[in-house]
Design a protein around this motif. Structure first.
Motif, mmCIF file in Angstrom:
data_model
loop_
_atom_site.group_PDB
_atom_site.id
_atom_site.type_symbol
_atom_site.label_atom_id
_atom_site.label_comp_id
_atom_site.label_asym_id
_atom_site.label_seq_id
_atom_site.Cartn_x
_atom_site.Cartn_y
_atom_site.Cartn_z
ATOM 1 N N ILE A 87 0.845 -1.205 0.000
ATOM 2 C CA ILE A 87 0.000 0.000 0.000
ATOM 3 C C ILE A 87 0.875 1.249 0.000
ATOM 4 O O ILE A 87 0.620 2.205 -0.755
ATOM 5 N N GLY A 88 1.912 1.261 0.829
ATOM 6 C CA GLY A 88 2.830 2.398 0.866
ATOM 7 C C GLY A 88 3.521 2.620 -0.460
ATOM 8 O O GLY A 88 3.695 3.759 -0.899
ATOM 9 N N MET A 89 3.914 1.524 -1.120
ATOM 10 C CA MET A 89 4.576 1.649 -2.415
ATOM 11 C C MET A 89 3.638 2.255 -3.455
ATOM 12 O O MET A 89 4.036 3.135 -4.223
ATOM 13 N N VAL A 90 2.390 1.818 -3.469
ATOM 14 C CA VAL A 90 1.422 2.349 -4.429
ATOM 15 C C VAL A 90 1.191 3.840 -4.176
ATOM 16 O O VAL A 90 1.200 4.657 -5.108
ATOM 17 N N VAL A 91 1.015 4.211 -2.909
ATOM 18 C CA VAL A 91 0.821 5.623 -2.568
ATOM 19 C C VAL A 91 2.053 6.435 -2.958
ATOM 20 O O VAL A 91 1.938 7.527 -3.531
ATOM 21 N N PHE A 92 3.243 5.911 -2.670
ATOM 22 C CA PHE A 92 4.476 6.620 -3.021
ATOM 23 C C PHE A 92 4.600 6.802 -4.536
ATOM 24 O O PHE A 92 4.954 7.890 -5.006
ATOM 25 N N LEU A 93 4.326 5.761 -5.301
ATOM 26 C CA LEU A 93 4.448 5.869 -6.761
ATOM 27 C C LEU A 93 3.435 6.853 -7.330
ATOM 28 O O LEU A 93 3.753 7.630 -8.241
ATOM 29 N N ILE A 94 2.215 6.843 -6.801
ATOM 30 C CA ILE A 94 1.208 7.827 -7.233
ATOM 31 C C ILE A 94 1.684 9.232 -6.902
ATOM 32 O O ILE A 94 1.589 10.148 -7.725
ATOM 33 N N MET A 95 2.221 9.411 -5.697
ATOM 34 C CA MET A 95 2.718 10.723 -5.283
ATOM 35 C C MET A 95 3.899 11.156 -6.138
ATOM 36 O O MET A 95 4.007 12.328 -6.513
ATOM 37 N N LEU A 96 4.778 10.230 -6.478
ATOM 38 C CA LEU A 96 5.934 10.555 -7.307
ATOM 39 C C LEU A 96 5.502 11.033 -8.687
ATOM 40 O O LEU A 96 5.986 12.057 -9.187
ATOM 41 N N VAL A 97 4.560 10.330 -9.298
ATOM 42 C CA VAL A 97 4.056 10.735 -10.615
ATOM 43 C C VAL A 97 3.356 12.088 -10.512
ATOM 44 O O VAL A 97 3.571 12.979 -11.336
ATOM 45 N N TRP A 98 2.519 12.265 -9.476
ATOM 46 C CA TRP A 98 1.837 13.548 -9.292
ATOM 47 C C TRP A 98 2.847 14.674 -9.140
ATOM 48 O O TRP A 98 2.693 15.738 -9.751
ATOM 49 N N PHE A 99 3.884 14.470 -8.330
ATOM 50 C CA PHE A 99 4.891 15.507 -8.096
ATOM 51 C C PHE A 99 5.609 15.874 -9.388
ATOM 52 O O PHE A 99 5.815 17.056 -9.674
ATOM 53 N N MET A 100 5.968 14.867 -10.177
ATOM 54 C CA MET A 100 6.660 15.144 -11.443
ATOM 55 C C MET A 100 5.757 15.910 -12.408
ATOM 56 O O MET A 100 6.190 16.881 -13.032
#
Length: 114
Positions: free
Chosen positions: A90-103
């Motif tokens: 779950i943390g990995m999915v949230v982190f990857l979504i956040m990373l894409v959003w940030f970029m």
């Protein structure tokens, strides 16, 4: 293979800590952190409206830093202390979504203000 992913968790945690450092520096001195926000093709002097850019970019850096630090800590716990697979995924999915959003978000800001 687990050692490799464990190292990745340390890197993600370090990125989160660097994000906090960049956030504090940007709030303190008012300069844009080129490493985190601009890249090699842009400089702070090229910004059309630095105040508006900073007002929108700095909170995004804080949110990214919080998510990266939390995920890095959870992932390190998962690989080095006790396996917690569901929470880690779950943390990995949230982190990857956040990373894409940030970029995407910071790229749109660069296109608008540079």
């Amino acid at each position: 293979m687990d050692d490799f992913f464990g190292i990745i968790s340390v890197i993600v945690f370090g990125c989160g800590i660097y994000g906090f450092y960049a956030y504090i520096q940007m709030r303190r001195d008012g300069h844009i952190n080129a490493t985190l926000l601009l890249g090699k093709d842009y400089t702070e002097q090229m910004c059309k409206d630095k105040e508006a850019y900073m007002q929108k970019a700095v909170p995004a850096v804080l949110v990214f830093s919080i998510v990266a630090t939390l995920y890095g800590a959870v992932d390190m716990f998962h690989y080095f202390v006790q396996p917690i697979m569901l929470i880690d995924v779950i943390g990995m999915v949230v982190f990857l979504i956040m990373l894409v959003w940030f970029m995407v978000y910071t790229t749109k800001l660069k296109n608008k203000y540079f």
